[in-house]
Scaffold this motif. Sequence first.
Motif, PDB file in Angstrom:
ATOM      1  N   ARG A  57      41.581  36.886  45.528  1.00 15.11           N
ATOM      2  CA  ARG A  57      42.849  36.561  44.557  1.00 15.11           C
ATOM      3  C   ARG A  57      42.250  35.387  43.864  1.00 15.11           C
ATOM      4  O   ARG A  57      42.758  35.149  42.512  1.00 15.11           O
ATOM      5  CB  ARG A  57      44.036  35.994  45.398  1.00 15.11           C
ATOM      6  CG  ARG A  57      44.805  37.241  45.877  1.00 15.11           C
ATOM      7  CD  ARG A  57      45.787  38.147  45.003  1.00 15.11           C
ATOM      8  NE  ARG A  57      46.504  38.914  45.782  1.00 15.11           N
ATOM      9  CZ  ARG A  57      47.085  40.116  45.012  1.00 15.11           C
ATOM     10  NH1 ARG A  57      46.607  40.161  43.832  1.00 15.11           N
ATOM     11  NH2 ARG A  57      47.913  40.816  45.768  1.00 15.11           N
ATOM     12  N   ARG A  58      41.685  34.438  44.263  1.00 14.57           N
ATOM     13  CA  ARG A  58      41.057  33.272  43.658  1.00 14.57           C
ATOM     14  C   ARG A  58      39.541  33.092  44.129  1.00 14.57           C
ATOM     15  O   ARG A  58      39.120  33.444  45.093  1.00 14.57           O
ATOM     16  CB  ARG A  58      41.818  31.997  44.087  1.00 14.57           C
ATOM     17  CG  ARG A  58      43.182  31.936  43.740  1.00 14.57           C
ATOM     18  CD  ARG A  58      44.004  30.681  44.166  1.00 14.57           C
ATOM     19  NE  ARG A  58      43.703  29.595  43.578  1.00 14.57           N
ATOM     20  CZ  ARG A  58      44.157  28.516  43.628  1.00 14.57           C
ATOM     21  NH1 ARG A  58      44.683  27.870  44.764  1.00 14.57           N
ATOM     22  NH2 ARG A  58      43.344  27.178  42.982  1.00 14.57           N
ATOM     23  N   VAL A 104      34.779  30.561  54.656  1.00 15.57           N
ATOM     24  CA  VAL A 104      34.931  29.555  53.445  1.00 15.57           C
ATOM     25  C   VAL A 104      36.397  30.233  52.910  1.00 15.57           C
ATOM     26  O   VAL A 104      37.431  29.436  52.585  1.00 15.57           O
ATOM     27  CB  VAL A 104      34.162  29.347  52.279  1.00 15.57           C
ATOM     28  CG1 VAL A 104      34.409  28.839  51.127  1.00 15.57           C
ATOM     29  CG2 VAL A 104      32.738  28.784  52.935  1.00 15.57           C
ATOM     30  N   ARG A 105      36.426  31.323  52.731  1.00 16.95           N
ATOM     31  CA  ARG A 105      37.726  32.115  51.988  1.00 16.95           C
ATOM     32  C   ARG A 105      38.858  31.955  52.985  1.00 16.95           C
ATOM     33  O   ARG A 105      39.731  31.640  52.465  1.00 16.95           O
ATOM     34  CB  ARG A 105      37.317  33.571  51.844  1.00 16.95           C
ATOM     35  CG  ARG A 105      38.495  34.464  51.081  1.00 16.95           C
ATOM     36  CD  ARG A 105      38.001  35.899  50.886  1.00 16.95           C
ATOM     37  NE  ARG A 105      38.401  36.431  52.099  1.00 16.95           N
ATOM     38  CZ  ARG A 105      37.242  37.227  52.776  1.00 16.95           C
ATOM     39  NH1 ARG A 105      35.799  37.175  51.933  1.00 16.95           N
ATOM     40  NH2 ARG A 105      37.296  37.826  53.874  1.00 16.95           N
ATOM     41  N   GLY A 122      42.526  29.668  52.461  1.00 17.43           N
ATOM     42  CA  GLY A 122      43.685  30.263  52.511  1.00 17.43           C
ATOM     43  C   GLY A 122      43.714  31.237  51.349  1.00 17.43           C
ATOM     44  O   GLY A 122      44.955  31.568  50.915  1.00 17.43           O
ATOM     45  N   ILE A 123      42.755  31.885  50.815  1.00 15.71           N
ATOM     46  CA  ILE A 123      42.613  32.867  49.680  1.00 15.71           C
ATOM     47  C   ILE A 123      42.733  34.264  50.267  1.00 15.71           C
ATOM     48  O   ILE A 123      41.964  34.789  51.211  1.00 15.71           O
ATOM     49  CB  ILE A 123      41.427  32.775  49.073  1.00 15.71           C
ATOM     50  CG1 ILE A 123      41.319  31.247  48.447  1.00 15.71           C
ATOM     51  CG2 ILE A 123      41.319  33.922  47.814  1.00 15.71           C
ATOM     52  CD1 ILE A 123      39.778  30.929  47.888  1.00 15.71           C
ATOM     53  N   ALA A 162      33.717  37.140  47.651  1.00 15.29           N
ATOM     54  CA  ALA A 162      34.535  37.316  46.545  1.00 15.29           C
ATOM     55  C   ALA A 162      34.854  38.482  46.398  1.00 15.29           C
ATOM     56  O   ALA A 162      36.211  38.797  45.503  1.00 15.29           O
ATOM     57  CB  ALA A 162      33.991  36.580  45.464  1.00 15.29           C
ATOM     58  N   HIS A 163      34.285  39.586  46.500  1.00 19.71           N
ATOM     59  CA  HIS A 163      34.415  40.959  46.121  1.00 19.71           C
ATOM     60  C   HIS A 163      33.579  41.894  47.206  1.00 19.71           C
ATOM     61  O   HIS A 163      32.548  41.643  47.274  1.00 19.71           O
ATOM     62  CB  HIS A 163      33.955  41.133  44.634  1.00 19.71           C
ATOM     63  CG  HIS A 163      32.767  40.580  44.388  1.00 19.71           C
ATOM     64  ND1 HIS A 163      31.630  41.329  44.658  1.00 19.71           N
ATOM     65  CD2 HIS A 163      32.309  39.687  43.753  1.00 19.71           C
ATOM     66  CE1 HIS A 163      30.558  40.618  44.191  1.00 19.71           C
ATOM     67  NE2 HIS A 163      30.953  39.847  43.669  1.00 19.71           N
ATOM     68  N   LEU A 164      34.214  42.966  47.208  1.00 19.10           N
ATOM     69  CA  LEU A 164      33.541  44.194  47.840  1.00 19.10           C
ATOM     70  C   LEU A 164      33.746  45.392  47.032  1.00 19.10           C
ATOM     71  O   LEU A 164      34.991  46.017  46.738  1.00 19.10           O
ATOM     72  CB  LEU A 164      34.165  44.448  49.411  1.00 19.10           C
ATOM     73  CG  LEU A 164      34.011  43.296  50.377  1.00 19.10           C
ATOM     74  CD1 LEU A 164      34.634  44.012  51.736  1.00 19.10           C
ATOM     75  CD2 LEU A 164      32.660  43.159  50.644  1.00 19.10           C
TER      76      LEU A 164
END
Length: 555
Positions: free
Chosen positions: A291-292, A182-183, A187-188, A305-307
Motif C-alpha cells: 500500500r505504501r 521492514v514492511r 505496518g504496511i 514492495a511488489h510481487l
Amino acid sequence: MDPVIVVGAGPVGLALALALAAQDVPSVVLDEGTGDDEYRPARTVVLRADTAAFAERLGCAEALRGEGVRWTGWRSIRRRQLVRHLSFVDAPDDGAFEEDGEGDDGERVAAPLHVPQHALTGALRTALASPPAAGLVRIVADCRLDALEQDAKGISAHTRGARSTWWRGSHLVGCDGARSTVRKLLGIRFPGRTAVERHAVAMLRTELPWPGEAVLHRRPPWRGGEDEVAARPLRGGGWRLDWLLPPRGDLVTPEALVARIRETLSGWCDETPPYELVDTGVYTLHHRLARRWRVDRAFLAGDAAHLLGALGTQGLDEGLRDVENLAWKLAQAWHGGGSPEVLLDSYQAERRTAVAARLRAADQSLPVLRGGNGLRTYLRGGARGHDALLADAHLGRGPLGAPPAHPHSPLAPVGVEGEVAVGTAPGAPVADVPVTAPDGTAGRLRDRLGRGVLVVLVAPGTGVWDRRHWVTAGVMPRLAEAVGALPVRGELLVTEAYPGAAAHTVLLVRPDGHLAAAFAGVHPAALHAATQALLGGAPEQGAAETREEEAAHAP
C-alpha cells in the motif's frame, strides 16, 4: 552524516548499495544470511536492455558477459505452427528484425540477457569489494532486524543474531523480499492475489533445434504436453525449461518432471536427445503490491514492495528499476540537495504507479491468455494477438514488459519556456543514442547515466568535424555555461541525431535515464528551472523566473 541502512543482501539490496556508493553515499547492508549465495542453476533471471545496462554500470559488465547469454532470436510456436520469429542482430544495440510469422510493428527490440541469479549476485558482491564501493559499503551477515525507530534526524534499526545491536542511519530501505520484516514493522499492508501461476522448471544441458534462441511453445501437440512450455538458452549448452502447471494440480514428483522433460525434448527433436539434468524446481507466482512504499525515512524496494512475474514479466527487472529510481533521489537528499520531501515522495508516486499498471495489465490478460473468455475485448486479433502479447511480455515491450514512463511525475517541469516535442515523451526512457563528451570521449547515452543530469545537444556534423572546432563553436559555449550553473551536477554531451529531434534541440535527461524536458535551442533559465523542478523544487517559480529572463532579453 549517518549511512543509509539497506536491509537485505539479495540482488536488489546489493545493487542499491552499489548505486549509492557511485554517488558517494555510504551504506550498511544488513544480511540475515551468512553471506554465501545459494548455487541454484535453475534459478535464473532475464534482464531487459535497460536493467542489463544498469547492472553493467554498477560494475558487473565483465561478469554478465561471461556468465550471461543474450538471445540470438525468439520463436513463438502454437501447436505445430511458427507464429513469430525474431532474429536479434548484433544484440543489444541494433535491435531485431522479424523473419517470418506475424508482421512486425516496426519497433526495435533489444536482446534480453539471461543469467543465473547466483552469477548476478556474485558479480554484485565482487563489485562491492572493489573501489569506490569497498570504502563506502559495509555488509554485515547473520543479523536479523527486529525493531525500527524514527525521529526527525534519522532512523535506528535493531538487529539480533551474531550482532545484537542498534544501527543508526539517515534512511533505511527494505530490500528483504516477499516476507519483508521492514514492511511488517512499518505496518504496511501487502494485498494481492495468491498463486496466480505455478511452474515446474529444469536446467539441463542438451542440443535443441534453435541454438541461442528462446522459445515459447503454446498448446504443444504431443501427448501429455502442458498448456505452455518455454526454453531459454544459457552458457555452456545449458537450457532453462519452464512448464506452466495447472493452478491446483498434483505435486510434481521427480518422476513426473523427468517424464515432462523427455516428452518435451522428443516433441521438439523427433526423438529424445542426450541430456544432462542439472537442477529442478517448482515455483508459484503471486501478484501483490504494498500500500505504501515510503514511511518517513523508511522505504521498500523489490519483492518487499511488489510481487509479479506471470505471463513472462520479470520481478527482478522491476526491483532494479526501483533501485535506479530511488538511488539518485536518496543521494540528493543525503548530500542536502533539492527539496528532499518532494523528491523522496516521488519514488512512490512514480514506481508504485508503474508497477500497479503492470499488475493491472497482467490481471486483465490472464483470463484470456490462460483460457478464459471474460476479457476478449481487451485483446483483439484472436490467438495471434494473444501470442503477440505474450511474446512482448517476454521480450520487454508492450503493456506487460516495456520499461515504464512517468508522464505525471511530481518532478515534471511545468510551464517552462522553449519546450519542444521529440520522439521520446516527457517521463519516458530516452533512446540509447551514441554521444560524445566535450573532451572527445565517445560512447552510448545509457553508459553516462547515474551520477547527475545529462544535457544532450543534438548537433548534426559533430561526428565528422574536428572536436577542437565544434566544442567552441555555435551554441556550445553558452550551453556549457548553462550546464555549469545548474543546481546539480550536470554533464554536457552531443549527439549527431535523436529520434524526432531537430538540430540544436537540447535534452535534459534524469539520472535514471528518463527524459525530463526537451528545448528548441539553448534556454539557460528554462534549463535551470526544469532542473530545479527535477530536484523537487517549485516548477511554477522556475517558470516565472524563465519568463522574466526571456522578457529581459527580448528585443
